[in-house]
Write a protein that holds these residues in place. Structure first.
Motif, PDB file in Angstrom:
ATOM      1  N   GLU A 124      -9.489  22.298 -65.406  1.00  0.00           N
ATOM      2  CA  GLU A 124      -8.122  22.218 -64.898  1.00  0.00           C
ATOM      3  C   GLU A 124      -7.149  22.567 -66.027  1.00  0.00           C
ATOM      4  OE1 GLU A 124      -5.031  19.148 -62.649  1.00  0.00           O
ATOM      5  OE2 GLU A 124      -6.805  18.361 -63.683  1.00  0.00           O
ATOM      6  N   PRO A 125      -6.315  23.586 -65.852  1.00  0.00           N
ATOM      7  CA  PRO A 125      -5.413  23.987 -66.947  1.00  0.00           C
ATOM      8  C   PRO A 125      -4.272  22.996 -67.117  1.00  0.00           C
ATOM      9  CG  PRO A 125      -4.920  25.260 -64.982  1.00  0.00           C
ATOM     10  CD  PRO A 125      -6.125  24.423 -64.643  1.00  0.00           C
ATOM     11  N   PRO A 126      -3.809  22.774 -68.336  1.00  0.00           N
ATOM     12  CA  PRO A 126      -2.638  21.914 -68.539  1.00  0.00           C
ATOM     13  C   PRO A 126      -1.376  22.600 -68.026  1.00  0.00           C
ATOM     14  CG  PRO A 126      -3.288  22.950 -70.605  1.00  0.00           C
ATOM     15  CD  PRO A 126      -4.339  23.305 -69.602  1.00  0.00           C
ATOM     16  N   VAL A 127      -0.488  21.840 -67.430  1.00  0.00           N
ATOM     17  CA  VAL A 127       0.742  22.425 -66.883  1.00  0.00           C
ATOM     18  C   VAL A 127       1.856  22.364 -67.921  1.00  0.00           C
ATOM     19  CG1 VAL A 127       0.102  21.845 -64.519  1.00  0.00           C
ATOM     20  CG2 VAL A 127       1.490  20.236 -65.853  1.00  0.00           C
ATOM     21  N   VAL A 128       2.762  23.328 -67.835  1.00  0.00           N
ATOM     22  CA  VAL A 128       3.954  23.317 -68.687  1.00  0.00           C
ATOM     23  C   VAL A 128       5.174  22.865 -67.889  1.00  0.00           C
ATOM     24  CG1 VAL A 128       3.097  25.075 -70.276  1.00  0.00           C
ATOM     25  CG2 VAL A 128       4.322  25.791 -68.223  1.00  0.00           C
ATOM     26  N   GLN A 129       5.038  22.904 -66.558  1.00  0.00           N
ATOM     27  CA  GLN A 129       6.066  22.382 -65.662  1.00  0.00           C
ATOM     28  C   GLN A 129       5.372  21.657 -64.517  1.00  0.00           C
ATOM     29  OE1 GLN A 129       9.228  25.145 -64.408  1.00  0.00           O
ATOM     30  NE2 GLN A 129       8.491  26.586 -65.950  1.00  0.00           N
ATOM     31  N   GLY A 130       5.993  20.576 -64.041  1.00  0.00           N
ATOM     32  CA  GLY A 130       5.416  19.857 -62.915  1.00  0.00           C
ATOM     33  C   GLY A 130       4.347  18.881 -63.355  1.00  0.00           C
ATOM     34  N   ARG A 131       3.317  18.709 -62.527  1.00  0.00           N
ATOM     35  CA  ARG A 131       2.256  17.740 -62.803  1.00  0.00           C
ATOM     36  C   ARG A 131       0.891  18.353 -62.515  1.00  0.00           C
ATOM     37  NH1 ARG A 131       0.158  16.011 -58.030  1.00  0.00           N
ATOM     38  NH2 ARG A 131       1.467  16.051 -56.158  1.00  0.00           N
ATOM     39  N   GLN A 132      -0.145  17.616 -62.922  1.00  0.00           N
ATOM     40  CA  GLN A 132      -1.511  18.060 -62.663  1.00  0.00           C
ATOM     41  C   GLN A 132      -1.859  17.841 -61.187  1.00  0.00           C
ATOM     42  OE1 GLN A 132      -1.687  19.330 -66.396  1.00  0.00           O
ATOM     43  NE2 GLN A 132      -3.431  19.559 -65.057  1.00  0.00           N
ATOM     44  N   LEU A 133      -3.008  18.358 -60.778  1.00  0.00           N
ATOM     45  CA  LEU A 133      -3.457  18.202 -59.401  1.00  0.00           C
ATOM     46  C   LEU A 133      -3.742  16.732 -59.098  1.00  0.00           C
ATOM     47  CD1 LEU A 133      -5.925  21.233 -59.251  1.00  0.00           C
ATOM     48  CD2 LEU A 133      -3.669  21.101 -58.177  1.00  0.00           C
ATOM     49  N   GLY A 134      -3.603  16.367 -57.810  1.00  0.00           N
ATOM     50  CA  GLY A 134      -3.835  14.988 -57.398  1.00  0.00           C
ATOM     51  C   GLY A 134      -5.293  14.743 -57.065  1.00  0.00           C
ATOM     52  N   THR A 135      -5.576  14.411 -55.803  1.00  0.00           N
ATOM     53  CA  THR A 135      -6.938  14.084 -55.394  1.00  0.00           C
ATOM     54  C   THR A 135      -7.774  15.339 -55.186  1.00  0.00           C
ATOM     55  OG1 THR A 135      -6.401  14.113 -53.029  1.00  0.00           O
ATOM     56  CG2 THR A 135      -6.040  12.041 -54.213  1.00  0.00           C
ATOM     57  N   LYS A 136      -9.087  15.143 -55.025  1.00  0.00           N
ATOM     58  CA  LYS A 136     -10.009  16.260 -54.861  1.00  0.00           C
ATOM     59  C   LYS A 136      -9.804  17.009 -53.551  1.00  0.00           C
ATOM     60  CE  LYS A 136     -13.660  14.206 -57.684  1.00  0.00           C
ATOM     61  NZ  LYS A 136     -15.075  13.747 -57.719  1.00  0.00           N
ATOM     62  N   LEU A 137      -9.150  16.372 -52.583  1.00  0.00           N
ATOM     63  CA  LEU A 137      -8.974  16.981 -51.259  1.00  0.00           C
ATOM     64  C   LEU A 137      -7.525  17.339 -50.965  1.00  0.00           C
ATOM     65  CD1 LEU A 137     -11.340  14.600 -49.265  1.00  0.00           C
ATOM     66  CD2 LEU A 137     -11.773  16.994 -49.801  1.00  0.00           C
ATOM     67  N   SER A 138      -6.639  17.208 -51.954  1.00  0.00           N
ATOM     68  CA  SER A 138      -5.219  17.458 -51.707  1.00  0.00           C
ATOM     69  C   SER A 138      -4.940  18.948 -51.513  1.00  0.00           C
ATOM     70  CB  SER A 138      -4.382  16.918 -52.872  1.00  0.00           C
ATOM     71  OG  SER A 138      -4.728  17.585 -54.078  1.00  0.00           O
TER      72      SER A 138
END
Length: 386
Positions: A124-138
């Motif tokens: 999972e790449p680090p974000v420069v804006q916003g947030r990381q991904l949530g759950t595995k099914l989101s």
């Protein structure tokens, strides 16, 4: 040295039109060399960018896949087995496919790499804006900077994606929750979705549509101690069946066409430098032949070979520097006009190496002419000796 510099500058100024033409030829060679270097960097970067930035040290492939991501298939049982190996800090599945983004107001969709990653795990790449991904099914997505630039998508937007599943085109909508830095994969801008969501929305054959067992292409492995990569690699191979393990570098080199592409562009750059060497050498050789009598006069009045050689070295270096500066300026101006779709990247280190090589070809090309100049006999040059 002062006399040499004076003589070199006076001749350049007296014949400024002729020397300017040579400087412009060197500028064009500089332009070509820098663009070939930038094209090689851009194409290579477009292929390896995501892989080279991975927070992982090893990659597990299906056995006999020759380190080809598209040819590898691994299930979650292998993931669990690898995660239990001593020295493995984390392991995450990665699925790679492609999709078309439907963009409002544009007839042609944007082709992107659709990558399925496990939130919070390697890949999972680090974000420069916003947030990381949530759950595995989101139904969430991280887009890379290239996708954002080319699509106009921003945080909070909903993107529409078209994929082919079986014989039908299916459409899915996902919400953009993060933007990462450049993460191109296979020369395409990238979007990242949770792995199970990726398995649901990815392109599928008719036989895969009803399959309930998610299959990844590869497993990304992060180590407790990267220095122990070889040791952990052997442990994984001995404890997990039907896999092969590669380093990031080996995976990049195995990318289809990557090595051939880079070697071709490097060869083109080398030949361009060689042509520049011949052009500069040929020009100054002709210059020497046209000035045999003048050199004879200088030597007859006591000018040493050292001064003659230094004069031509300064002259060659000045013209080469002027040509390289003009070429570098033209390259910079042209680079400002390129859209983000053109895979040209001016890397500081690569460009610096190219410029140093260009500065060196001038003196190297002029070595033959300098050697000829210092061997001129004054009496013969003035026609006073038989």
């Amino acid at each position: 040295m002062e006399i040499s510099a004076f003589l070199a500058f006076k001749e350049i100024w007296r014949n400024r039109g002729r020397f300017l033409l040579v400087a412009l030829v060197i500028a064009l060679i500089t332009l070509l060399v820098l663009f070939i270097a930038a094209l090689g960097e851009g194409l290579g970067n477009g292929n390896r960018e995501y892989l080279s930035k991975l927070d992982a040290q090893l990659i597990a492939f299906q056995s006999k896949s020759d380190y080809l991501i598209g040819a590898s298939r691994l299930d979650r049982d292998r993931l669990a087995s690898i995660a239990r190996v001593q020295g493995v800090a984390d392991a995450g599945m990665l699925g790679a496919s492609s999709a078309n983004l439907i963009l409002p107001g544009q007839e042609e969709p944007l082709k992107v790499a659709l990558l399925g990653v496990e939130p919070g795990h390697a890949g999972e790449p680090p974000v420069v804006q916003g947030r990381q991904l949530g759950t595995k099914l989101s139904n969430e997505v991280i887009i890379d900077r290239n996708t954002a630039l080319r699509s106009g998508l921003a945080l909070g937007d909903t993107l529409e994606m078209r994929v082919t599943q079986g014989t039908r085109d299916e459409y899915y909508k996902l919400r953009v929750v993060g933007i990462s830095g450049g993460q191109q994969y296979s020369l395409q801008p990238s979007i990242f979705v949770p792995f199970f969501t990726w398995d649901k929305v990815r392109p599928k054959s008719e036989a895969e549509i009803n399959s309930s067992d998610p299959i990844a292409n590869i497993i990304l492995i992060k180590l407790d101690d990267p220095a122990q990569a070889d040791v952990v690699r052997q442990r994984i191979l001995s404890q997990v069946n039907n896999i092969e393990v590669a380093t990031i570098s080996e995976t990049i080199q195995a990318l289809p066409g990557y090595s051939a592409q880079q070697s071709t562009l490097n060869t083109q750059g080398g030949f361009t430098l060689f042509i520049g060497l011949l052009v500069i050498g040929g020009f100054f050789q002709i210059q020497i032949l046209q000035k045999v009598a003048q050199i004879g006069v200088l030597k007859a009045i006591g000018t040493t070979n050292k001064v003659v050689a230094a004069t031509f070295i300064i002259q060659i270096f000045m013209i080469t520097v002027i040509g390289v500066l003009i070429g570098s300026l033209l390259t910079f101006l042209f680079s400002l006009t390129f859209p983000p779709t053109i895979p040209i990247v001016f890397n500081g280190t690569t460009s610096a190496i190219a410029i140093v090589a260009l500065l060196l070809i001038g003196p190297l090309g002029g070595l033959v002419s300098i050697r000829y100049a210092v061997r001129i006999e004054p009496l013969k040059a003035l026609g006073l000796s038989s």
